[in-house]
Design a protein around this motif. Structure first.
Motif, PDB file in Angstrom:
ATOM      1  N   TYR A   1       0.818  -1.215   0.000  1.00  0.00           N
ATOM      2  CA  TYR A   1       0.000   0.000   0.000  1.00  0.00           C
ATOM      3  C   TYR A   1       0.850   1.262   0.000  1.00  0.00           C
ATOM      4  CZ  TYR A   1      -3.618   3.317   1.395  1.00  0.00           C
ATOM      5  OH  TYR A   1      -4.473   4.387   1.444  1.00  0.00           O
ATOM      6  N   LEU A   2       2.096   1.171   0.440  1.00  0.00           N
ATOM      7  CA  LEU A   2       2.977   2.325   0.508  1.00  0.00           C
ATOM      8  C   LEU A   2       3.662   2.622  -0.820  1.00  0.00           C
ATOM      9  CD1 LEU A   2       4.672   1.569   3.950  1.00  0.00           C
ATOM     10  CD2 LEU A   2       2.665   2.995   3.505  1.00  0.00           C
ATOM     11  N   LEU A   3       3.553   1.718  -1.789  1.00  0.00           N
ATOM     12  CA  LEU A   3       4.228   1.907  -3.069  1.00  0.00           C
ATOM     13  C   LEU A   3       3.465   2.891  -3.947  1.00  0.00           C
ATOM     14  CD1 LEU A   3       5.172  -1.788  -3.926  1.00  0.00           C
ATOM     15  CD2 LEU A   3       6.646  -0.023  -2.950  1.00  0.00           C
ATOM     16  N   PRO A   4       4.158   3.720  -4.735  1.00  0.00           N
ATOM     17  CA  PRO A   4       3.470   4.610  -5.686  1.00  0.00           C
ATOM     18  C   PRO A   4       2.830   3.800  -6.807  1.00  0.00           C
ATOM     19  CG  PRO A   4       5.793   5.235  -5.396  1.00  0.00           C
ATOM     20  CD  PRO A   4       5.601   3.923  -4.718  1.00  0.00           C
ATOM     21  N   VAL A   5       1.834   4.382  -7.430  1.00  0.00           N
ATOM     22  CA  VAL A   5       1.089   3.668  -8.464  1.00  0.00           C
ATOM     23  C   VAL A   5       1.970   3.330  -9.659  1.00  0.00           C
ATOM     24  CG1 VAL A   5       0.288   5.832  -9.499  1.00  0.00           C
ATOM     25  CG2 VAL A   5      -0.993   3.725  -9.885  1.00  0.00           C
ATOM     26  N   THR A   6       2.955   4.177  -9.976  1.00  0.00           N
ATOM     27  CA  THR A   6       3.833   3.884 -11.109  1.00  0.00           C
ATOM     28  C   THR A   6       4.681   2.651 -10.859  1.00  0.00           C
ATOM     29  OG1 THR A   6       5.397   5.493 -10.176  1.00  0.00           O
ATOM     30  CG2 THR A   6       3.936   6.264 -11.921  1.00  0.00           C
ATOM     31  N   VAL A   7       5.169   2.497  -9.627  1.00  0.00           N
ATOM     32  CA  VAL A   7       5.967   1.325  -9.292  1.00  0.00           C
ATOM     33  C   VAL A   7       5.110   0.065  -9.349  1.00  0.00           C
ATOM     34  CG1 VAL A   7       7.345   0.236  -7.481  1.00  0.00           C
ATOM     35  CG2 VAL A   7       7.542   2.693  -7.888  1.00  0.00           C
TER      36      VAL A   7
ATOM     37  N   ILE B   1       5.647  -3.186 -11.905  1.00  0.00           N
ATOM     38  CA  ILE B   1       5.832  -4.563 -11.433  1.00  0.00           C
ATOM     39  C   ILE B   1       4.850  -5.501 -12.112  1.00  0.00           C
ATOM     40  CG2 ILE B   1       5.652  -6.071  -9.422  1.00  0.00           C
ATOM     41  CD1 ILE B   1       6.665  -3.725  -7.726  1.00  0.00           C
ATOM     42  N   TRP B   2       3.588  -5.106 -12.132  1.00  0.00           N
ATOM     43  CA  TRP B   2       2.567  -5.990 -12.694  1.00  0.00           C
ATOM     44  C   TRP B   2       2.605  -6.032 -14.219  1.00  0.00           C
ATOM     45  CZ3 TRP B   2      -0.992  -9.229 -10.321  1.00  0.00           C
ATOM     46  CH2 TRP B   2      -0.908  -9.260  -8.923  1.00  0.00           C
ATOM     47  N   THR B   3       3.131  -5.019 -14.868  1.00  0.00           N
ATOM     48  CA  THR B   3       3.338  -5.098 -16.312  1.00  0.00           C
ATOM     49  C   THR B   3       4.343  -6.192 -16.638  1.00  0.00           C
ATOM     50  OG1 THR B   3       2.844  -2.752 -16.591  1.00  0.00           O
ATOM     51  CG2 THR B   3       4.050  -3.829 -18.368  1.00  0.00           C
ATOM     52  N   TRP B   4       5.401  -6.293 -15.841  1.00  0.00           N
ATOM     53  CA  TRP B   4       6.369  -7.375 -16.036  1.00  0.00           C
ATOM     54  C   TRP B   4       5.736  -8.743 -15.763  1.00  0.00           C
ATOM     55  CZ3 TRP B   4      10.614  -4.522 -12.759  1.00  0.00           C
ATOM     56  CH2 TRP B   4      11.142  -3.482 -13.521  1.00  0.00           C
TER      57      TRP B   4
ATOM     58  N   ASP C   1      -5.814   5.864 -12.032  1.00  0.00           N
ATOM     59  CA  ASP C   1      -4.367   5.845 -12.195  1.00  0.00           C
ATOM     60  C   ASP C   1      -3.851   4.533 -12.766  1.00  0.00           C
ATOM     61  OD1 ASP C   1      -4.526   8.322 -11.113  1.00  0.00           O
ATOM     62  OD2 ASP C   1      -3.797   7.763  -9.128  1.00  0.00           O
ATOM     63  N   GLN C   2      -4.147   3.414 -12.078  1.00  0.00           N
ATOM     64  CA  GLN C   2      -3.561   2.149 -12.494  1.00  0.00           C
ATOM     65  C   GLN C   2      -4.055   1.704 -13.862  1.00  0.00           C
ATOM     66  OE1 GLN C   2      -5.526   2.687  -9.851  1.00  0.00           O
ATOM     67  NE2 GLN C   2      -6.599   0.857  -9.153  1.00  0.00           N
ATOM     68  N   ILE C   3      -5.311   2.003 -14.171  1.00  0.00           N
ATOM     69  CA  ILE C   3      -5.834   1.618 -15.482  1.00  0.00           C
ATOM     70  C   ILE C   3      -5.199   2.462 -16.578  1.00  0.00           C
ATOM     71  CG2 ILE C   3      -7.898   1.613 -16.926  1.00  0.00           C
ATOM     72  CD1 ILE C   3      -9.511   0.696 -14.604  1.00  0.00           C
ATOM     73  N   TYR C   4      -5.063   3.757 -16.333  1.00  0.00           N
ATOM     74  CA  TYR C   4      -4.491   4.633 -17.355  1.00  0.00           C
ATOM     75  C   TYR C   4      -3.042   4.269 -17.646  1.00  0.00           C
ATOM     76  CZ  TYR C   4      -3.119   8.851 -19.848  1.00  0.00           C
ATOM     77  OH  TYR C   4      -2.651   9.726 -20.792  1.00  0.00           O
ATOM     78  N   ILE C   5      -2.277   3.927 -16.612  1.00  0.00           N
ATOM     79  CA  ILE C   5      -0.874   3.590 -16.829  1.00  0.00           C
ATOM     80  C   ILE C   5      -0.724   2.182 -17.395  1.00  0.00           C
ATOM     81  CG2 ILE C   5       1.360   3.303 -15.695  1.00  0.00           C
ATOM     82  CD1 ILE C   5       0.480   5.337 -13.622  1.00  0.00           C
ATOM     83  N   LEU C   6      -1.556   1.246 -16.957  1.00  0.00           N
ATOM     84  CA  LEU C   6      -1.401  -0.154 -17.332  1.00  0.00           C
ATOM     85  C   LEU C   6      -1.961  -0.471 -18.712  1.00  0.00           C
ATOM     86  CD1 LEU C   6      -0.299  -2.780 -16.007  1.00  0.00           C
ATOM     87  CD2 LEU C   6      -2.654  -3.292 -15.362  1.00  0.00           C
ATOM     88  N   THR C   7      -3.160  -0.001 -19.015  1.00  0.00           N
ATOM     89  CA  THR C   7      -3.818  -0.407 -20.266  1.00  0.00           C
ATOM     90  C   THR C   7      -4.257   0.757 -21.145  1.00  0.00           C
ATOM     91  OG1 THR C   7      -6.045  -0.439 -19.278  1.00  0.00           O
ATOM     92  CG2 THR C   7      -4.715  -2.443 -19.082  1.00  0.00           C
ATOM     93  N   LYS C   8      -4.196   1.992 -20.624  1.00  0.00           N
ATOM     94  CA  LYS C   8      -4.705   3.158 -21.366  1.00  0.00           C
ATOM     95  C   LYS C   8      -6.178   2.978 -21.758  1.00  0.00           C
ATOM     96  CE  LYS C   8      -0.901   5.669 -21.685  1.00  0.00           C
ATOM     97  NZ  LYS C   8       0.005   4.805 -20.895  1.00  0.00           N
ATOM     98  N   GLY C   9      -6.912   2.182 -20.989  1.00  0.00           N
ATOM     99  CA  GLY C   9      -8.315   1.943 -21.283  1.00  0.00           C
ATOM    100  C   GLY C   9      -8.561   0.816 -22.244  1.00  0.00           C
TER     101      GLY C   9
END
Length: 313
Positions: free
Chosen positions: A136-142, A146-149, A253-261
């Protein structure tokens, strides 16, 4: 033997009278009007960065304001009428509701199970608490990196695990039927620590007398859990559920960075559609109208939840 007061003085049998100007004495309270001086800086900042943008955005929703045009025209409810007939609004709203359901339920149940596990007295309490709360302490970009990998089609650990089990690889972020579930799994791993902390604090504050009395009467661990512990956590569960539903509805945040929708808009939530319309399509007025309709929906959901919880209480 009786004594008399010195000449020129009188015994006071009641509280001293207030001064003529209405102020309290040194032992009394500070006049309430002086409190405005202390809250005025906050009120100024709140009005500048919260109230004014809300009012400005509401006015903008009734205009054809655009990033590409300087002049704006009042259009009334045209933006709201268009939003109700826009299929992209409804599809993004459906994605938001689906994500809220598939993420909120495990975020409540998994957090409760983790808190019960830690509260049961496992060895190495600090290690369990740290491991559960640390993501929970990790930023959304990190987190998304991780999950993209992990979701990589060829080299990701998820597909390598499936291959080791003799199963076909999955397009975790490219398959429309799987992408939203992948985002929900990321969100559960990332944010469940906050709900875990709330449940753990509630468990530690519960009285032990009922549990001890039931144990003396021969009640087993599962019976005490269902009949004593969980009913006492009803208020905490209501709070966690309400906070989680509101947080999931505002996903971006996570959706926009991970999949762009993507793929094909299958994971695009309402807030990302507002962003796309306002800052990619330059239609600020229409984007404001969609955002205020979504805001009204969140208010309705909040009121319904509060009413349900009050009925249960």
């Amino acid at each position: 033997m009786t004594t008399t007061a010195p000449l020129g003085t009188e015994e006071q049998t009641g509280p001293p009278a207030a001064p003529a100007d209405g102020r309290r004495t040194a032992l009394g309270r500070i006049p309430t009007g002086n409190g405005l001086v202390f809250v005025l800086p906050f009120l100024l900042v709140f009005g500048l960065f919260m109230v004014w943008p809300i009012v400005q955005g509401l006015w903008m929703s009734f205009t054809d304001s655009s990033l590409a045009l300087r002049d704006t025209t009042f259009v009334g409810f045209d933006n709201y009428t268009e939003a109700f007939g826009d299929p992209d609004v409804w599809s993004s709203l459906g994605n938001t509701v689906f994500f809220t359901v598939v993420s909120s339920v495990p975020l409540v149940l998994v957090a409760l199970a983790m808190a019960l596990l830690v509260h049961s007295g496992l060895a190495g309490q600090w290690a369990w608490r740290l491991s559960f709360f640390a993501p929970y302490l990790l930023p959304v970009t990190v987190v998304t990196m991780i999950w993209t990998w992990l979701y990589q089609p060829e080299l990701g650990m998820a597909n390598q695990l499936l291959d080791a089990l003799g199963m076909e690889p999955v397009g975790w972020l490219s398959d429309e039927s799987v992408a939203m579930w992948s985002v929900a799994a990321l969100t559960v791993w990332w944010t469940v620590g906050f709900n875990f902390l709330l449940y753990l604090a509630a468990l530690q504050s519960l009285p032990t007398t009922f549990d001890e009395a039931a144990a003396l009467d021969g009640a087993g661990a599962w019976r005490r859990l269902w009949s004593i512990t969980l009913p006492q956590l009803r208020r905490t569960t209501g709070l966690v559920a309400m906070l989680q539903v509101l947080a999931s509805l505002k996903v971006f945040d996570q959706i926009y960075i991970l999949t762009k929708g993507g793929p094909n808009g299958s994971t695009r939530p309402v807030l990302e559609y507002v962003y796309d319309v306002g800052f990619t399509g330059y239609r600020l007025g229409y984007a404001s109208a969609v955002s205020y309709l979504f805001f009204a929906l969140i208010v309705v959901v909040s009121l319904v939840q509060l009413r349900l919880f009050r009925r249960e209480d």
